[in-house]
Design an enzyme around this catalytic site. Structure first.
Site, PDB file in Angstrom:
ATOM      1  N   CYS A 185       0.978  -1.217  -0.083  1.00  0.00           N
ATOM      2  CA  CYS A 185       0.028   0.168  -0.119  1.00  0.00           C
ATOM      3  C   CYS A 185       1.043   1.193   0.362  1.00  0.00           C
ATOM      4  CB  CYS A 185      -0.995   0.242   1.726  1.00  0.00           C
ATOM      5  SG  CYS A 185      -1.736  -1.215   1.623  1.00  0.00           S
ATOM      6  N   HIS A 187      -3.797   6.690   3.222  1.00  0.00           N
ATOM      7  CA  HIS A 187      -4.540   5.420   2.659  1.00  0.00           C
ATOM      8  C   HIS A 187      -5.495   4.786   2.880  1.00  0.00           C
ATOM      9  CE1 HIS A 187      -4.116   1.375   1.291  1.00  0.00           C
ATOM     10  NE2 HIS A 187      -3.816   0.494   2.541  1.00  0.00           N
ATOM     11  N   ASN A 208      -9.532  -1.070  -0.097  1.00  0.00           N
ATOM     12  CA  ASN A 208      -8.893  -0.741   0.544  1.00  0.00           C
ATOM     13  C   ASN A 208      -8.283  -1.483  -1.151  1.00  0.00           C
ATOM     14  OD1 ASN A 208      -5.454  -1.398   0.466  1.00  0.00           O
ATOM     15  ND2 ASN A 208      -5.885  -2.408   2.610  1.00  0.00           N
TER      16      ASN A 208
HETATM   17  N1  ACO Z   1     -17.973 -10.428   8.184  1.00  0.00           N
HETATM   18  C1  ACO Z   1     -18.172 -11.160   9.893  1.00  0.00           C
HETATM   19  N2  ACO Z   1     -17.616 -11.266  10.812  1.00  0.00           N
HETATM   20  C2  ACO Z   1     -16.247 -10.847  10.588  1.00  0.00           C
HETATM   21  C3  ACO Z   1     -15.924 -10.333   9.367  1.00  0.00           C
HETATM   22  C4  ACO Z   1     -16.822 -10.495   8.008  1.00  0.00           C
HETATM   23  N3  ACO Z   1     -16.266  -9.742   7.376  1.00  0.00           N
HETATM   24  N4  ACO Z   1     -14.438 -10.757   9.268  1.00  0.00           N
HETATM   25  C5  ACO Z   1     -14.106 -10.908  10.454  1.00  0.00           C
HETATM   26  N5  ACO Z   1     -15.306 -11.596  11.637  1.00  0.00           N
HETATM   27  C6  ACO Z   1     -15.429 -11.576  13.457  1.00  0.00           C
HETATM   28  C7  ACO Z   1     -13.793 -12.284  13.283  1.00  0.00           C
HETATM   29  O1  ACO Z   1     -14.251 -13.601  13.449  1.00  0.00           O
HETATM   30  C8  ACO Z   1     -13.877 -12.148  14.842  1.00  0.00           C
HETATM   31  O2  ACO Z   1     -14.831 -13.105  15.816  1.00  0.00           O
HETATM   32  P1  ACO Z   1     -14.725 -13.348  17.128  1.00  0.00           P
HETATM   33  O3  ACO Z   1     -14.308 -12.648  18.078  1.00  0.00           O
HETATM   34  O4  ACO Z   1     -15.700 -14.673  17.394  1.00  0.00           O
HETATM   35  O5  ACO Z   1     -13.704 -14.612  16.361  1.00  0.00           O
HETATM   36  C9  ACO Z   1     -14.417 -10.766  14.915  1.00  0.00           C
HETATM   37  O6  ACO Z   1     -14.955  -9.820  13.910  1.00  0.00           O
HETATM   38  C10 ACO Z   1     -13.373  -9.533  15.371  1.00  0.00           C
HETATM   39  O7  ACO Z   1     -12.480 -10.480  14.062  1.00  0.00           O
HETATM   40  P2  ACO Z   1     -11.254  -9.054  14.142  1.00  0.00           P
HETATM   41  O8  ACO Z   1     -10.509  -9.583  13.439  1.00  0.00           O
HETATM   42  O9  ACO Z   1     -10.885  -8.677  15.660  1.00  0.00           O
HETATM   43  O10 ACO Z   1     -11.568  -7.110  13.523  1.00  0.00           O
HETATM   44  P3  ACO Z   1     -11.083  -5.393  13.787  1.00  0.00           P
HETATM   45  O11 ACO Z   1     -12.303  -5.180  14.526  1.00  0.00           O
HETATM   46  O12 ACO Z   1      -9.701  -5.921  14.282  1.00  0.00           O
HETATM   47  O13 ACO Z   1     -11.229  -5.465  11.805  1.00  0.00           O
HETATM   48  C11 ACO Z   1      -9.866  -5.636  10.221  1.00  0.00           C
HETATM   49  C12 ACO Z   1     -10.648  -6.811  10.986  1.00  0.00           C
HETATM   50  C13 ACO Z   1     -10.861  -4.929   9.571  1.00  0.00           C
HETATM   51  C14 ACO Z   1      -8.901  -6.203   9.301  1.00  0.00           C
HETATM   52  C15 ACO Z   1      -8.546  -4.209  10.917  1.00  0.00           C
HETATM   53  O14 ACO Z   1      -7.887  -5.114  11.935  1.00  0.00           O
HETATM   54  C16 ACO Z   1      -8.281  -4.027   9.934  1.00  0.00           C
HETATM   55  O15 ACO Z   1      -8.007  -2.560   9.080  1.00  0.00           O
HETATM   56  N6  ACO Z   1      -7.465  -4.219  10.342  1.00  0.00           N
HETATM   57  C17 ACO Z   1      -5.556  -3.113   9.813  1.00  0.00           C
HETATM   58  C18 ACO Z   1      -6.037  -3.693   7.779  1.00  0.00           C
HETATM   59  C19 ACO Z   1      -4.747  -2.446   7.220  1.00  0.00           C
HETATM   60  O16 ACO Z   1      -4.128  -1.150   7.812  1.00  0.00           O
HETATM   61  N7  ACO Z   1      -4.280  -3.794   6.320  1.00  0.00           N
HETATM   62  C20 ACO Z   1      -2.788  -2.804   5.267  1.00  0.00           C
HETATM   63  C21 ACO Z   1      -3.187  -2.170   4.216  1.00  0.00           C
HETATM   64  S1  ACO Z   1      -3.454  -3.859   3.452  1.00  0.00           S
HETATM   65  C22 ACO Z   1      -2.377  -3.992   2.252  1.00  0.00           C
HETATM   66  O17 ACO Z   1      -0.913  -4.057   2.308  1.00  0.00           O
HETATM   67  C23 ACO Z   1      -1.773  -5.186   1.177  1.00  0.00           C
END
Ligand code: ACO
Length: 333
Positions: A119, A260, A290
């Site tokens: 990214c 980003h 993203n």
């Molecule tokens: N729908 C429903 N539930 C979901 C989904 C979904 N699509 N995805 C995950 N869940 C569930 C999980 O299984 C988990 O359930 P559990 O508590 O029963 O285990 C719960 O939701 C919470 O999951 P988390 O992963 O803890 O959710 P979080 O609030 O951290 O959000 C996310 C996840 C959106 C991925 C976030 O962590 C994020 O944005 N991270 C950073 C991403 C980023 O900046 N990436 C960098 C760039 S990408 C690149 O370089 C290519």
């Protein structure tokens, strides 16, 4: 690696972007995996993403974005001497996607190569090309962020498939003329200790796709989202603050921050830490998700064409991605 561009000032002479026609909404994904529009919206801010058509490659999207940037800059393809494509989803492992773009544009006087910084790639390309122009080595550079992430997504994994989209953005850089703005300060950084947090484990030489492992879908994005989230906030805050300080700016001098576009909660946290009000932070991830290296490039072009900033305004670009990588730029438009 950071620095103030000190020789020839370098300006952004034109921007362009391209999004493929097909739109996939959160509702569409509800029928694919166990997710809801409500979860995706509240956890990420994303409502829809664009998806490339079959046969539409990263280089095709990159070329369309490039044509728009060149038109705006008033520069002909044959006047380009440098093309850099930032992508983690190249058409082929070799040759570089930039070579296909060169061919599509007919820009045969340009050196063309790719960089892989996820990214942060578009801002890495901005740093590299602005230094090369500043040093006098090149005159007219085309930098592109382009991704076809839909080809590297496990469409059965709800934790990743809802997050990403396809698209491309481009900018043309050249030496600034009298009265034009310039790229004032840049910062790029990497932490290779965190490669395990976000990667595409298969499909490379470490783990080629074979008939035995094909079913495991190893050539798709894997991410430890929560960990990545924490790094994203601190790295983007620090990188943005560094270029703001180097440019001699205060928060009130900044017309627009273009961060980003990965997660609205990350963007809000950055705005808060930079003390910049939300109405001066550009957001378009609700439409595109993203798009990795393309995200900042698309956002820059959209903000530019929507006249969110004008000649003389200061803008801050800041990115973060797999690597881990991060980057920022302070630009006087
Ligand atoms: N729908 C429903 N539930 C979901 C989904 C979904 N699509 N995805 C995950 N869940 C569930 C999980 O299984 C988990 O359930 P559990 O508590 O029963 O285990 C719960 O939701 C919470 O999951 P988390 O992963 O803890 O959710 P979080 O609030 O951290 O959000 C996310 C996840 C959106 C991925 C976030 O962590 C994020 O944005 N991270 C950073 C991403 C980023 O900046 N990436 C960098 C760039 S990408 C690149 O370089 C290519």
């Amino acid at each position: 690696m950071s620095g103030t561009e000190s020789n020839l000032p370098v300006t952004i002479a034109g921007t362009g972007s391209y999004l493929p026609e097909k739109v996939v909404t959160n509702k569409d994904l509800e029928s694919l995996v166990d997710t809801t529009d409500e979860w995706i919206t509240t956890r990420t801010g994303i409502k829809a993403r664009h998806m490339a058509a079959e046969g539409e490659h990263t280089s095709h999207m990159a070329t369309k974005a490039a044509e728009r940037a060149l038109e705006q800059a008033g520069i002909a393809p044959e006047d380009l001497d440098l093309i850099i494509v930032a992508t983690i989803t190249p058409d082929t492992l070799t040759p570089a996607t930039a070579c296909y773009v060169q061919q599509n544009l007919g820009a045969f006087n340009a050196v063309a190569f790719d960089i892989s910084a996820a990214c942060s790639g578009f801002l890495y390309a901005m740093k590299i090309s602005s230094r090369l122009i500043s040093d006098g080595a090149f005159k007219n550079a085309l930098i592109i962020g382009a991704e076809k992430l839909s080809s590297f997504i496990n469409w059965e994994d709800r934790t990743t498939c809802v997050l990403f989209g396809d698209g491309a953005g481009a900018a043309v850089l050249r030496a600034a003329e009298e009265g034009e703005g310039s790229i004032i300060a840049t910062d790029i950084g990497t932490d290779g200790r965190q490669t395990h947090l976000l990667n595409i484990p298969g499909g490379g030489s470490a783990c080629p796709t074979t008939t035995e492992n094909a079913g495991q879908r190893l050539a798709t994005l894997a991410m430890l989202g929560k960990e990545v989230f924490k790094h994203a906030v601190t790295r983007m805050r620090d990188s943005a603050n560094l270029v703001i300080e180097r440019a001699g700016l205060k928060p009130e001098d900044i017309k627009l921050v273009i961060p980003h576009q990965a997660n609205l909660r990350i963007i809000d946290a950055i705005a808060d830490r930079l003390a910049v009000p939300n109405d001066r932070v550009f957001v378009n991830l609700h439409k595109y998700g993203n798009t990795s290296a393309a995200a900042i490039a698309i956002a820059l072009d959209e903000a530019h064409r929507e006249k969110k900033f004008e000649r003389g305004d200061h803008i801050i670009l800041v990115a973060f991605g797999a690597g881990l990588t991060w980057a920022a730029a302070a630009v006087k438009w």
